[in-house]
Design an enzyme around this catalytic site. Structure first.
Site, PDB file in Angstrom:
ATOM      1  CB  SER A  14      16.302  15.401 -39.859  1.00 28.24           C
ATOM      2  OG  SER A  14      15.019  14.924 -39.779  1.00 28.24           O
ATOM      3  CG  ASN A  87      16.526  11.858 -33.348  1.00 32.59           C
ATOM      4  OD1 ASN A  87      17.249  11.177 -32.621  1.00 32.59           O
ATOM      5  ND2 ASN A  87      16.956  12.938 -33.976  1.00 32.59           N
ATOM      6  CB  SER A 139      18.451   8.774 -22.924  1.00 34.57           C
ATOM      7  OG  SER A 139      19.716   8.818 -22.302  1.00 34.57           O
ATOM      8  CE1 TYR A 152      17.960  13.972 -22.899  1.00 33.13           C
ATOM      9  CE2 TYR A 152      19.171  12.350 -21.609  1.00 33.13           C
ATOM     10  CZ  TYR A 152      18.762  12.844 -22.837  1.00 33.13           C
ATOM     11  OH  TYR A 152      19.148  12.208 -23.989  1.00 33.13           O
ATOM     12  CE  LYS A 156      15.620  11.741 -24.419  1.00 36.08           C
ATOM     13  NZ  LYS A 156      15.135  11.740 -25.801  1.00 36.08           N
TER      14      LYS A 156
END
Ligand SMILES: NC(=O)c1ccc[n+]([C@@H]2O[C@H](COP(=O)([O-])OP(=O)(O)OC[C@H]3O[C@@H](n4cnc5c(N)ncnc54)[C@H](OP(=O)(O)O)[C@@H]3O)[C@@H](O)[C@H]2O)c1
Length: 245
Positions: A14, A87, A139, A152, A156
């Site tokens: 957040s 997130n 992503s 990454y 994802k």
């Protein structure tokens, strides 16, 4: 968006660019938000900005503590979460031949394995409550790949396959699980990109700009609402029209 009022929501990451925008929009629609991150100062700033939220410092890479973390959140949220937003995410870029095992593992552990565990323990509550919405942030790189981001991209892409499987497993339990896949969004994560490379990226985006965190948050809030009750296992792209190959 009336369905979001008083819904109990956990949002990881957040304190980041996209996470703050997601927090803001849930607050706007009257949800009961529990916002998390690892940085005290950023969490305090978030609390000052949105006085009506709970904040919790927690490192989601501590896998053994995730079950207890979700239990604690559930107590704070009076039996929630109704909605989980996965997130938080990291990058540790390197060309694959130079990539260390740690760089590989850190990214897979946090982006993918923590998402699995947070879903697993939250779904237990959602089954009891006969209701749930989960949004996992993936992503564009999970679809296209990217130089220096094999770890990454794998994490994802993994989130997408994982989400589709969970969606099938829990659709009958009234739990909807979807992905939102941002393109290149203006945050700390993209601030690290060399400005010359950024220009090249923007030239490949039909909308001719990086996205704003609110562009992503607007889709997250839709998928979290009852307007999206018949959508599950999907990935919604928020990337200004980038070609995904
Ligand atoms: N920006 C983009 O262009 C873009 C594009 C596609 C996808 N995404 C995805 O969108 C998500 C948010 O990205 P962003 O751009 O907003 O990044 P960001 O500004 O760097 O924020 C990352 C967030 O993740 C949290 N986080 C990092 N390590 C953590 C840990 N060990 N435990 C708990 N929280 C941790 C950070 O919290 P603290 O700072 O408090 O530690 C921060 O709130 C990520 O999953 C990212 O992969 C971003």
């Amino acid at each position: 968006m009336d369905s979001l009022k008083d819904k109990k929501v956990i949002i990881t990451g957040s304190t980041g660019g996209i996470g703050s925008a997601i927090t803001e929009i849930f607050v706007k629609y009257g949800a009961n938000v529990l916002a998390t991150g690892t940085n005290d100062e950023k969490l305090n700033n978030l609390k000052k900005k949105f006085q009506n939220i709970n904040t919790r410092k927690f490192d989601i890479s501590c896998h053994k503590e995730i079950e207890k973390f979700v239990e604690d959140c559930s107590k704070t949220l009076d039996g929630g979460p109704d909605i989980l937003i996965n997130n938080a995410g990291i990058t540790r870029d390197n060309i694959s031949l130079r990539m260390s095992h740690d760089e590989w593992k850190d990214v897979l552990d946090l982006n993918l394995t923590s998402t699995f565990l947070l879903c697993k323990y939250s779904i237990k509550r959602m089954i009891k409550n006969k209701y749930g919405k989960i949004i996992n942030i993936t992503s564009v790189v999970g679809h296209t790949g990217n130089i220096g981001q094999s770890n990454y991209a794998a994490s994802k892409s993994g989130i997408i396959g994982f989400t589709k499987s969970l969606a099938i497993e829990y659709a009958k339990k009234n739990i909807n699980i979807n992905c939102v896949s941002p393109g290149f969004i203006q945050t700390n994560m993209t601030d690290k990109i060399d400005p010359k490379f950024k220009e090249i990226i923007v030239s490949k985006i039909p909308s001719n700009r990086l996205g704003n965190p609110s562009d992503v948050a607007n889709v997250v809030i839709f998928l979290s609402s009852d307007l999206a009750d018949y959508i599950t296992g999907e990935t919604v792209h928020v990337n200004g029209g980038m070609y995904l190959g």
